[in-house]
Design an enzyme around this catalytic site. Structure first.
Site, PDB file in Angstrom:
ATOM      1  N   ASP A 198       0.854  -1.194   0.000  1.00  0.00           N
ATOM      2  CA  ASP A 198       0.000   0.000   0.000  1.00  0.00           C
ATOM      3  C   ASP A 198       0.884   1.236   0.000  1.00  0.00           C
ATOM      4  O   ASP A 198       1.788   1.356   0.815  1.00  0.00           O
ATOM      5  CB  ASP A 198      -0.900  -0.012   1.248  1.00  0.00           C
ATOM      6  CG  ASP A 198      -1.772   1.220   1.313  1.00  0.00           C
ATOM      7  OD1 ASP A 198      -2.554   1.456   0.381  1.00  0.00           O
ATOM      8  OD2 ASP A 198      -1.665   1.970   2.315  1.00  0.00           O
ATOM      9  N   GLU A 217      -0.845  -1.359  -6.240  1.00  0.00           N
ATOM     10  CA  GLU A 217      -1.966  -0.619  -6.813  1.00  0.00           C
ATOM     11  C   GLU A 217      -1.481   0.181  -8.012  1.00  0.00           C
ATOM     12  O   GLU A 217      -0.353   0.659  -8.001  1.00  0.00           O
ATOM     13  CB  GLU A 217      -2.419   0.449  -5.822  1.00  0.00           C
ATOM     14  CG  GLU A 217      -3.452   0.097  -4.851  1.00  0.00           C
ATOM     15  CD  GLU A 217      -3.703   1.319  -3.971  1.00  0.00           C
ATOM     16  OE1 GLU A 217      -4.810   1.839  -4.035  1.00  0.00           O
ATOM     17  OE2 GLU A 217      -2.781   1.746  -3.243  1.00  0.00           O
ATOM     18  N   ASP A 241      -3.578   1.028   7.177  1.00  0.00           N
ATOM     19  CA  ASP A 241      -2.720   0.774   6.011  1.00  0.00           C
ATOM     20  C   ASP A 241      -2.421  -0.709   5.824  1.00  0.00           C
ATOM     21  O   ASP A 241      -2.371  -1.208   4.700  1.00  0.00           O
ATOM     22  CB  ASP A 241      -1.410   1.564   6.138  1.00  0.00           C
ATOM     23  CG  ASP A 241      -1.649   3.066   6.172  1.00  0.00           C
ATOM     24  OD1 ASP A 241      -2.696   3.502   5.638  1.00  0.00           O
ATOM     25  OD2 ASP A 241      -0.812   3.796   6.741  1.00  0.00           O
TER      26      ASP A 241
END
Ligand SMILES: [Zn+2]
Length: 376
Positions: free
Chosen positions: A188, A280, A361
């Site tokens: 992340d 991501e 997170d």
């Protein structure tokens, strides 16, 4: 199976005054040749709808050197000038393939000062690198060794806005895949933490899986913000304004250098410890506009980190998955799948109805991993 890859090794160096002078003239000629060839190609394209080839540009360069106003082009090494034309050729190929916009002129102030030398324009022997038109080897700070028996194919010399010289040496290197492992990780991207992993790596992350921003960066960012305000107050073109600019560039260079070191160590550890890495796609996240300095720095490092993960995964036989779908990674409970309706940005920890306590997170990183595996 071992594979041979091209790898760039970058070092600082300290030129003699003569070398600095020679390089400065070469940079100037590189920029001039690039811009002049771009101008000519643009004219041919606009007025005749014609594409100019590299060979034509190269022939034109030979002509320019014969003219009185441009005969100084013949005084510097011809290789960096040819390479500039090759770069322009690539820029046009990318434009015609719709991968990039129309090639832009290199501005005196903003463009990177660099010159690229191929094999015929440098000598490398026993750790001594000598460029064409120079008598002495460059005084390079060899911060790490080149691969054994290195036979550099390209050398790029550049000078950054902070006035620092560096040389990037392209060599072939042998990389071997790592032993397979069953471990997997989700990553992340953050602002407060540089990244958070779905599971910690001892010695690299903290016990939660977080990697904090490099030490001293907070202070450097404050310095940067302060220094950036100064040039605007100084008179345009004045020596003070120039000095203020260099100061900004120095602090900026220090931040990005430290970041790069941290990212190299981090990405190597992630790839070493995990068979599958899920990240991501931030282009999606960038839809949320935020122009803060912290955001800009964190976006830049995220792009850099993605590039590093891509090639390192390829080198070491690992799998990198990119989750390109916008999904509520922070609002989803990674344990039971329940979706929270509200998750304000300032909430760092939360408890799901299923009883699991989440770090925001870490939970997001776990969801990214799960989403990557589900899409695979
Ligand atoms: Zn839950």
């Amino acid at each position: 199976m071992a594979q041979i890859v091209k790898r760039a090794f970058k070092f600082r160096f300290y030129p003699t005054p003569e070398q600095a002078d020679e390089l400065a003239r070469t940079f100037g000629c590189v920029r001039l040749v690039y811009n002049k060839a771009l101008q000519e190609r643009t004219r041919a394209y606009r007025s005749e709808g014609r594409k100019v080839s590299y060979v034509e540009s190269s022939a034109a360069l030979t002509e320019w050197k014969r003219t009185e106003e441009l005969d100084f082009l013949a005084e510097v090494s011809s290789v960096p000038l040819q390479q500039a034309l090759r770069h322009l050729q690539t820029a046009f190929a990318n434009f015609f393939a719709q991968r990039a916009g129309y090639p832009a002129f290199k501005s005196r102030k903003k463009s990177r000062l660099s010159a690229e030398y191929t094999r015929s324009a440098f000598r490398y022997h026993d750790g001594r690198l000598t460029l064409a038109k120079m008598d002495a080897p460059l005084n390079i700070v060899w911060s790490r060794p080149l691969p054994e028996g290195a036979d550099p194919s390209t050398v790029t010399v550049s000078k950054d806005a902070a006035g620092r010289w560096s040389v990037s040496i392209l060599c072939e290197d042998t990389v071997r895949p790592l032993d397979p492992t069953s471990d997997m990780v989700g990553v992340d991207a953050g602002i407060t933490a540089l990244v958070t992993l779905s599971r910690p790596i001892p010695g690299v992350t903290d016990d939660d899986g977080k990697v904090t921003n490099p030490r001293h960066e907070r202070a450097d960012r404050r310095r940067l913000a302060r220094a950036q305000r100064i040039p605007a107050r100084k008179e345009k073109g004045s020596a003070n304004r120039g000095r203020a600019r260099v100061k900004v560039a120095r602090v900026h260079a220090r931040i990005t250098d430290r970041r790069r070191d941290v990212l190299h160590k981090l990405t190597t550890a992630i790839v070493r410890e995990n068979q599958v890495v899920v990240i991501e796609d931030l282009t999606v996240r960038n839809l949320v506009k935020n122009h803060s300095l912290a955001r800009a720095i964190s976006d830049a490092s995220w792009r850099q980190m993605r590039t590093m993960l891509e090639y390192k995964a390829q080198w070491y036989g690992r799998e990198l998955l990119v989750v390109d779908r916008w999904f509520p990674s922070s609002k989803l409970c990674s344990a039971c799948g329940a979706l929270q309706r509200f998750m304000p940005l300032n909430v760092r920890d939360w408890v799901c109805a299923c009883g699991v306590v989440h770090d925001r997170d870490v939970n997001a990183a776990k969801n990214i991993l799960a989403a990557g595996l589900a899409e695979r």
